[in-house]
Design an enzyme around this catalytic site. Structure first.
Site, PDB file in Angstrom:
ATOM      1  CG  ASP A 487       6.118   2.863  -1.089  1.00 52.09           C
ATOM      2  OD1 ASP A 487       5.594   2.293  -0.232  1.00 52.09           O
ATOM      3  OD2 ASP A 487       6.498   2.176  -2.063  1.00 52.09           O
TER       4      ASP A 487
HETATM    5  C1  GLC Z   1      11.660   3.631  -4.217  1.00 50.89           C
HETATM    6  C2  GLC Z   1      10.898   4.248  -5.427  1.00 50.89           C
HETATM    7  C3  GLC Z   1       9.488   4.128  -5.007  1.00 50.89           C
HETATM    8  C4  GLC Z   1       8.793   2.974  -4.744  1.00 50.89           C
HETATM    9  C5  GLC Z   1       9.526   2.347  -3.482  1.00 50.89           C
HETATM   10  C6  GLC Z   1       9.209   0.928  -3.098  1.00 50.89           C
HETATM   11  O1  GLC Z   1      11.460   4.378  -3.023  1.00 50.89           O
HETATM   12  O2  GLC Z   1      11.364   5.541  -5.632  1.00 50.89           O
HETATM   13  O3  GLC Z   1       8.781   4.711  -6.242  1.00 50.89           O
HETATM   14  O4  GLC Z   1       7.556   2.956  -4.387  1.00 50.89           O
HETATM   15  O5  GLC Z   1      11.168   2.366  -3.690  1.00 50.89           O
HETATM   16  O6  GLC Z   1       9.986   0.480  -2.103  1.00 50.89           O
HETATM   17  C1  GLC Z   2       5.524   2.736  -6.661  1.00 53.06           C
HETATM   18  C2  GLC Z   2       5.193   1.541  -5.882  1.00 53.06           C
HETATM   19  C3  GLC Z   2       4.074   1.742  -5.280  1.00 53.06           C
HETATM   20  C4  GLC Z   2       3.820   3.144  -4.576  1.00 53.06           C
HETATM   21  C5  GLC Z   2       4.105   4.405  -5.580  1.00 53.06           C
HETATM   22  C6  GLC Z   2       4.351   5.706  -4.854  1.00 53.06           C
HETATM   23  O1  GLC Z   2       4.920   2.618  -7.857  1.00 53.06           O
HETATM   24  O2  GLC Z   2       5.411   0.381  -6.429  1.00 53.06           O
HETATM   25  O3  GLC Z   2       3.627   0.952  -4.182  1.00 53.06           O
HETATM   26  O4  GLC Z   2       2.396   3.404  -4.143  1.00 53.06           O
HETATM   27  O5  GLC Z   2       5.701   3.949  -5.885  1.00 53.06           O
HETATM   28  O6  GLC Z   2       5.328   5.589  -3.849  1.00 53.06           O
END
Ligand code: GLC
Ligand code: GLC
Length: 815
Positions: A487
């Protein structure tokens, strides 16, 4: 250093001192009523939605840690001494403190001044309430005169509003008290049809429902006025902060025990039957009273607890293994499976790190969670799949999140995370392999919840695949959109405004930034969809999906291979990321895992080479970091990933979710020692001895362990709600132990550490029970040479489904 120990027999983790490095929590509830509870009774409860139906109040990021919970106080009426048997909130000196976190329950016990108290907290299966069963025992040799006080703080339902909108909510709070029951009915007079209740099995000496009266204006929860003076104020809340506190007097002879039961619950009345008498403003209690009375009876509470234990025994009984490694056994048999069920129930909503007011359910997250729990609750997996698919967009794209209460896509977060659709194919494939229920493919499912837009689920999957094919970039690799699995790799975002969300801010649409990771994921999903097409007898479609997959495979080898490892992406300008050409972020874990899972590079040595690069560049003693070198400053063309200080989260943290991909890849290439070694490095049970460093619970996976670039290398964060749970379960059970559901039956294809001589397992699969015994000589990892089913040799290592009810004895030889 440890703060407790595992009790494997009872499936409990036993915490033996209250001052754990962080609150070590557990979950209560299994269907609709849920709570989190810490080892000192902190936490809160909610009905279905942690934000919109919050029953009790909890203040996140508090000092001291974890204040607000399901509290009890004991007070010696003679000496005036008072204490909390769960340590918090008074933090008085306790002897024999113990918190046993079990499957859906927690029991906290201790002794103070010769008085023992043990409280069991749990939510009965199929009820929207929680039981606190307290047993107080006088271990003194003289009579004890005691007061027992309970204390909770009610949340005014919407947890966000509750923490922010004081100009309104300081005036809305309302309660009723009748007998030993406190009813919390804020907003019931207008548009709500629900209320909460907090009941006690004993006649009351008094009660309080106004927090500031119970505590006293400038007292904390560690010294409530009512407890200090030994007498409630019988306060009735009008506005401000409604709370619930019962006061029970106990006189105990030496050796005598007394059981007191509290029930906290949620109730909805029909719109036309809200009040009794009709026309009044008094809650109609006719339907709720019998439920309350029932669970206040000791034998009913005990029966409900036994049913809860049976419920978990049944779920966990679907896979039980006995291996030479205790950490593997307890994680696979108990804790990892349990964590998978919790992530299924909570998605990413409520934990010590997820405040319950933020995120909905992730489209990608929920599909991945399914991989870990589908064997335990296939009917609920089916329902979940249909809910998720109904939010899919007509383009085949997906809302990144959807709301559990409404089951609708979340507009605020929107779509454009280009990996999302492919996960639906993997989720559905896992369901089909486990159950063989192909009827789900014909279920008519909407797009974007729009009535009239229905198509069979199978077409949703077809649109998912097409979504990627219609969005290819200059190298014919999939366009990344807002982000892929990561993300925080935001290649079209270019955010320079402080506080702006990297996930939702407007993107530049260059049509250039591509993801090698999605390329790998696509190859995997195309093969899954081809197999599904075959199940439906569409061999022509299967062929075309395989051709699409093969084409992408070739593209990945050509433009996604860097020489020693798979590249990560191409950015907005078409420049490579995750390549030896990059000074920072030159190698990433995700494409190494996903491409090999998809089978790319197995025939030409690329897979082994990539894994060797992972071992030399990314692996650390605490797990495999996400990329190297860490980003030392903010890169506007990379986005959130470079917003984190080096070593944390996606910027070179050990993002545990990705580690099992490498474990699986290692089993695919047959290196059992490497796979198991990586498994052990992040296995929380195997890290129990370094709890002081690890800090999170030793019985569940965290999302993240600080990487080697971080000052706190080895420190875990964000325990419980993570795709880590499902993927580690998959890696251990399906790839290392190698018991894998496939469309055609159960495949047994272990890849074990060299020194093991085998293991045993029991697996229930499509109604039959398989007793599996795997034997191998030391020195070999993989390669099944013989399978004997019920005494007869069979061809290959895929066992066709056996009749429901059958007991099947399977002997597997390796090497
Ligand atoms: C934030 C977190 C990340 C997550 C994302 C989801 O960026 O750091 O881990 O996947 O939010 O929206
Ligand atoms: C968080 C989010 C997941 C994403 C991951 C890496 O765990 O929930 O959807 O893949 O971060 O960013």
């Amino acid at each position: 250093m440890r703060y407790g120990h595992f009790d494997d027999e009872r499936r409990e983790y036993v915490i033996t001192r209250p001052d754990t490095p962080l609150p070590w929590i557990n979950y209560l509830g299994s269907e609709a009523y849920f709570g989190i509870i810490s080892n000192t009774a902190g936490g809160y409860s909610f009905y279905r939605d942690a934000r919109l139906r919050r029953l009790t109040r909890y203040r996140y990021n508090n000092t001291p840690f974890d204040l607000g919970g399901r509290y009890l106080y004991l007070r010696d009426s003679i000496s005036g001494d008072f204490w909390s048997p769960s340590w918090q909130p008074t933090r008085s000196e306790l002897e024999d403190y113990e918190c046993r976190h079990g499957m859906g329950y927690s029991a906290i016990s201790s002794r103070h001044a010769g008085i023992e108290a043990e409280t069991l907290y749990f939510v009965p299966v199929d009820e929207n309430l929680e039981i606190w069963r307290t047993r107080v025992t006088n271990k003194r040799d003289a009579e004890a005169k005691l007061s027992l006080f309970s204390a909770i703080e009610f949340c005014l339902w919407d947890a966000w509003d509750d923490q922010t909108n004081f100009q309104r909510n300081f005036s809305t709070g309302q309660v009723e008290v009748e007998g030993s029951v406190i009813y919390h009915k804020t907003e019931y007079r207008e548009r709500r049809d629900h209320f909460a209740y907090f009941a006690c099995s004993e006649p009351l000496a008094g009660f309080d429902t106004q927090r500031d009266t119970f505590l006293g204006a400038y007292n904390g929860w560690d010294s409530p006025s009512a407890v200090k003076r030994g007498e409630s104020f019988d306060s009735v809340a009008h506005g401000w902060a409604p709370c619930g506190s019962h006061h029970v007097e106990l006189t105990l002879a030496p050796g005598e025990s007394k059981e007191v039961i509290f029930v906290l619950g949620y109730w909805e009345n029909a719109e036309e039957a809200k009040f009794d008498p009709p026309g009044s403003q008094t809650i109609n209690k006719k339907l709720v009273k019998p439920v309350i009375d029932r669970y206040l009876r000791p034998e009913e509470a005990e029966g409900a607890f036994q049913r809860l234990r049976d419920y978990w025994s049944e779920l966990l009984g679907i896979l039980q293994v006995t291996t030479p490694d205790e950490h593997t056994n307890r994680m696979v048999n108990v804790w990892n499976a349990y964590q998978c069920m919790v992530t299924f129930n909570m998605s990413r909503s409520a934990s010590f790190y997820e405040s319950g007011i933020g995120r909905g359910m992730g489209f990608r997250d929920s599909n991945q969670d399914l991989l870990g729990f589908v064997h335990m609750v296939p009917e609920r997996a089916r329902e979940r799949i249909l809910d998720i698919a109904a939010t899919q967009l007509p383009s085949g794209g997906a809302y990144h999140q959807y709301q559990p209460l409404t089951k609708r896509g979340n507009d605020a977060v929107g779509s454009g995370f280009n990996d999302d659709p492919a996960w639906l194919i993997l989720g559905v494939a896992a369901y089909l392999k486990e159950t063989g229920d192909i009827s789900i493919l014909d279920e008519e499912v909407t797009y974007d919840n729009e009535p009239g837009s229905e198509s069979p689920l199978y077409e949703h999957l077809q649109r998912s695949l097409r979504y990627t094919l219609q969005r290819l970039g200059p190298h014919e690799l999939p366009l990344i959109g807002r982000a892929d699995w990561n993300d925080c790799l935001n290649l079209n975002c270019f955010s320079t405004t402080p506080g702006e969300s990297f996930q939702t801010t407007e993107n530049k649409e260059g049509g250039v930034a591509e993801s090698v990771f999605i390329g790998g994921l696509f190859v995997l999903a195309a093969e899954e969809l081809a197999q599904i097409a075959e199940l439906r007898g569409h061999t022509d479609e299967a062929e075309s999906y395989r051709a699409d997959g093969a084409k992408m495979d070739a593209v990945v080898r050509e433009h996604g291979w860097d020489g020693e490892w798979f590249r990560r992406a191409y950015d907005y300008y078409g420049d490579v990321i995750g390549s030896a050409q990059n000074e920072e972020g030159s190698i990433f874990i995700e494409p190494q895992g996903m491409c090999i899972l998809a089978g790319i590079g197995l025939d030409d040595g690329k897979a082994e080479k990539a894994l060797d690069s992972v071992a030399s560049k990314l692996a650390t003693e605490h797990g495999i970091v996400l990329q190297q070198p860490a980003f030392s400053h903010y890169y506007v063309n990379l986005g959130e990933i470079s917003s984190y200080p080096p070593g944390y989260k996606e910027n070179a943290g050990i993002f545990c979710h990705t580690n099992p991909w490498i474990m699986i890849a290692e089993t695919i290439v047959g290196r059992g020692d490497a796979a198991f070694d990586y498994y052990r490095r992040i296995n929380p049970s195997a890290r129990e001895d370094i709890s002081e460093l690890h800090r999170c619970e030793p019985y569940v996976y965290p999302q993240m362990i600080a990487g080697k670039d971080a000052p706190s290398f080895g420190e875990a964060k964000n325990s419980w709600l993570s795709g880590t749970a499902a993927w580690n379960f998959v890696a251990a059970s399906q790839w290392i132990l190698g018991i894998r559901a496939e469309h055609g039956g159960l495949r047994i294809d272990p890849c074990l550490p060299k020194e093991w001589e085998g293991y045993e397992a029991e697996r229930k699969f499509r109604g039959a029970t398989y007793q599996i015994k795997v034997s191998k000589p030391a020195g070999v990892c993989k390669g099944v040479t013989r399978v004997v089913v019920n005494g007869e040799d069979v061809e290959g290592n895929l066992i066709a489904p056996q009749p429901a009810g059958a007991e099947v004895v399977v002997e597997v030889s390796i090497g």
